[in-house]
Enzyme design. Structure first.
Site, PDB file in Angstrom:
ATOM      1  N   LYS A 182     -10.230   0.073  -2.654  1.00  0.00           N
ATOM      2  CA  LYS A 182     -10.155  -0.105  -1.204  1.00  0.00           C
ATOM      3  C   LYS A 182     -10.460   1.196  -0.473  1.00  0.00           C
ATOM      4  O   LYS A 182      -9.589   2.053  -0.364  1.00  0.00           O
ATOM      5  CB  LYS A 182      -8.762  -0.621  -0.807  1.00  0.00           C
ATOM      6  CG  LYS A 182      -8.588  -0.764   0.710  1.00  0.00           C
ATOM      7  CD  LYS A 182      -7.236  -1.374   1.078  1.00  0.00           C
ATOM      8  CE  LYS A 182      -6.995  -1.309   2.585  1.00  0.00           C
ATOM      9  NZ  LYS A 182      -5.670  -1.806   2.979  1.00  0.00           N
TER      10      LYS A 182
ATOM     11  N   ASP B 258       0.854  -1.182   0.000  1.00  0.00           N
ATOM     12  CA  ASP B 258       0.000   0.000   0.000  1.00  0.00           C
ATOM     13  C   ASP B 258       0.894   1.236   0.000  1.00  0.00           C
ATOM     14  O   ASP B 258       1.490   1.574   1.015  1.00  0.00           O
ATOM     15  CB  ASP B 258      -0.903   0.021   1.249  1.00  0.00           C
ATOM     16  CG  ASP B 258      -1.982  -1.067   1.205  1.00  0.00           C
ATOM     17  OD1 ASP B 258      -1.733  -2.116   0.586  1.00  0.00           O
ATOM     18  OD2 ASP B 258      -3.050  -0.860   1.796  1.00  0.00           O
TER      19      ASP B 258
ATOM     20  N   LYS C 107      -6.887   3.290  -3.472  1.00  0.00           N
ATOM     21  CA  LYS C 107      -7.304   3.298  -2.072  1.00  0.00           C
ATOM     22  C   LYS C 107      -7.481   4.735  -1.610  1.00  0.00           C
ATOM     23  O   LYS C 107      -6.690   5.596  -1.971  1.00  0.00           O
ATOM     24  CB  LYS C 107      -6.226   2.554  -1.262  1.00  0.00           C
ATOM     25  CG  LYS C 107      -6.394   2.603   0.237  1.00  0.00           C
ATOM     26  CD  LYS C 107      -5.335   1.705   0.927  1.00  0.00           C
ATOM     27  CE  LYS C 107      -5.274   1.958   2.413  1.00  0.00           C
ATOM     28  NZ  LYS C 107      -4.215   1.200   3.100  1.00  0.00           N
TER      29      LYS C 107
END
Lengths: 303, 294
Positions: free
Chosen positions: A239, A140, A203
């Site tokens: 996400k 991430d 995300k």
């Protein structure tokens, strides 16, 4: 598969109708999901969670305990899924990987000078490599919001592409920190930059800044994913992270996902929730549906 | 031109706010002459659920607040109640009281709040003990609040029954969800306005209106409730409450005393009911036959 994709001019991305987005989101929240459908939806939510601990005070013990929780959500109730992944700092990847051996739960690691992203590109690459070498299945990363807001889109694009290359087989999630991007137009732009640069997931947030994930921001990103898919045929995952702490909201997010991207995204390969406290609320709701009795937090493990 | 009447909407009180019931239901309330007085919220199990969430959130702050400060706040409730004397007496009259009994009930209610306000910072001294033990420990026990208490208030009383139910519970640092009398709910809703203007943090007292028949099972089986208090003598309901409460071993208190003596419920032992006793073993230097060495 060496398909040639034309990279668009990022200064010319489509603008977003904010009022329209907000009205659309308000309608998702009016869907009523009850009984069996609710239980099924809640189990799906559990299976999409990236159980997260990203604190300065994290220790190996805390991470091990969370990994146990990821695989044993609530043993009183048989038939529950595991979470999709656990999300930790690079220094904890090894511990998490060990603790999850033999399960299907993935290990995601934040990288690139998370959460601010204020460091040199070399350090970000090294940070990523460290996580990947320790066995992270997913990375991430955060984008450089400062450069993005300056209009230096090429810098952001190149950085994402470079990190993607460093990831190797690990899947890359790109965090925009939408709370710092200030407009939905910027969110849309960031989504396109990230997807064209090779993101496997986009995300919303780090969870360190408020507001974190909101429904409007998520909808804008889902629509960007849909348009990107129509143009290139490439699926990108989504996400939302931070701020989704109750089961009802999570179900509304699933409704939004289904109605925007369709059923092929309705699994944890393409959709995740980044959350630390959501799992327990979902478990409490499932127990309520099973026993008919409202639940209390004292009867659920904290980590 | 005749003025259009402005009637008050009687709403419920959850987490320091006055929502209508999430169910959108209501029941009409009539006086003795069969005139409609008001439409009252018919609270649902979900209102109760929301109220428990609010009460739980408020518990940490309320229970850890200095006892003296809790006392000040309860005294303030008494003051605020006193300033609305006329309104409460009117409501008591509307619900069938006579002028004399209404005033008496109101005065008792204010006095009861002041009474329990006084106990906030004293009951631990009175009920706490220092225990003689054989080992070299300083051993003491103190009562501490049990947590969230769900209360079904006396059906036959509009105001004093409500105050009797709430005051000892919050004086002891608990937070509560109260179901008001179904047939006499007016004072409960108006009392929520008193609470709202007396520095009581939102969520410490939550007041619902509705039917005991429908809600008593949720009041007694919610896993996040630590004690359940029932005023009345419906034996089937009592049995069901007691059975439900076993699921997380709630404390159950059934009070069915008559209210003939106005001071029946004025007693610090009612505070003790919703308390847990914590005993501490504090190691000290051996004070055996040789005598204390400090």
């Amino acid at each position: 598969m060496n398909k040639i994709i034309n990279i668009p001019d990022f200064t010319q991305t489509v603008t977003v109708d904010q009022v329209g987005v907000e009205e659309r989101c308000a309608r998702f929240a009016t869907r009523s999901i009850k009984k069996e459908a609710k239980v099924q939806g809640l189990k799906m939510v559990l299976n999409m969670i990236d159980l997260t601990t990203l604190e300065g005070k994290d220790t190996e013990g805390k991470v091990k305990q969370m990994c146990y929780k990821a695989t044993h959500l609530h043993d009183v109730l048989p038939g529950l899924p595991t979470t999709a992944a656990v999300c930790v700092y690079p220094s904890m990847v090894k511990t998490a990987k060990e603790a999850l051996k033999g399960s299907h739960v993935k290990v995601a690691s934040v990288a690139t000078a998370f959460p601010s992203g204020q460091s040199s590109t070399e350090i970000k690459v090294a940070d990523t490599r460290y996580a990947v070498d320790n066995g992270a299945d997913e990375i991430d990363m955060v984008i450089s919001r400062g450069e993005f807001l300056k209009g230096n889109y090429n810098f952001v694009f190149d950085e994402i592409a470079l990190i993607k290359e460093t990831c190797g087989k690990a899947r890359l999630k790109v965090i925009f920190e939408t709370g710092e991007l200030s407009t939905l137009d910027n969110v849309r732009k960031a989504s396109e930059i990230a997807m064209y640069a090779g993101a496997d997931f986009i995300k919303t947030s780090t969870g360190k800044i408020s507001p974190a994930a909101t429904m409007p921001v998520t909808l804008v990103m889902l629509e960007a994913i849909r348009d990107f898919y129509y143009k290139t045929g490439i699926m990108v995952g989504m996400k939302p992270a931070g701020g989704i702490s109750n089961a009802k909201t999570a179900l509304h997010y699933l409704v939004m996902l289904k109605e925007t991207l369709g059923a092929s995204w309705l699994n944890n390969h393409w959709y995740r929730f980044g959350a630390s406290s959501l799992a327990n609320d979902v478990l409490m709701q499932i127990m309520k549906e099973t026993t008919g009795v409202y639940q209390g937090v004292d009867y659920f493990s904290k980590d | 031109m005749a003025r259009v009447k402005v009637l008050k909407t009687y709403k419920i009180y959850i987490g320091g706010a006055f929502p209508r019931t999430e169910s959108g239901r209501y029941y009409p309330l009539y006086n003795n002459n069969k005139d409609l007085i008001a439409n009252i919220c018919l609270s649902s199990r979900k209102d109760f659920r929301n109220a428990v969430v609010a009460a739980r959130a408020a518990f940490g702050g309320w229970s850890s607040r200095a006892a003296f400060n809790r006392s000040q706040i309860m005294y303030r409730m008494g003051e605020m109640l006193e300033t609305r004397k006329q309104q409460f007496i009117e409501e008591l009259l509307m619900q069938g009281a006579n002028a004399k009994s209404a005033e008496q009930e109101f005065n008792n209610a204010v006095d009861r709040l002041i009474y329990y306000a006084g106990w906030c910072d004293k009951y631990q001294q009175i009920f706490g003990t220092i225990n003689p033990v054989a080992s070299s420990h300083f051993n003491f026990s103190v009562p501490e609040p049990t947590g969230v208490v769900s209360i079904m208030a006396d059906e036959n009383s509009s105001l004093i029954g409500l105050i009797d139910a709430i005051a000892p519970v919050i004086a002891g640092g608990n937070t509560c969800v109260v179901l008001a009398s179904e047939s006499k709910p007016l004072c409960a809703v108006t009392f929520a306005e008193v609470i709202n203007s007396s520095d009581v943090p939102g969520g410490v007292i939550n007041i619902l209106t509705g039917k005991k028949d429908e809600l008593h099972s949720y009041f007694s089986n919610h896993m996040d409730v630590n004690a359940v208090v029932y005023y009345g003598n419906n034996t089937t309901m009592i049995k069901s409450i007691q059975e439900n409460a076993t699921n997380n071993v709630k404390r159950v208190f059934i009070y069915n005393q008559k209210r003939e003596n106005p001071e029946e419920f004025q007693n610090p032992f009612y505070i003790l009911d919703t308390q847990e006793i914590k005993t501490t073993w504090h190691p000290i230097e051996n004070i055996g036959v040789g005598g204390a060495k400090y």
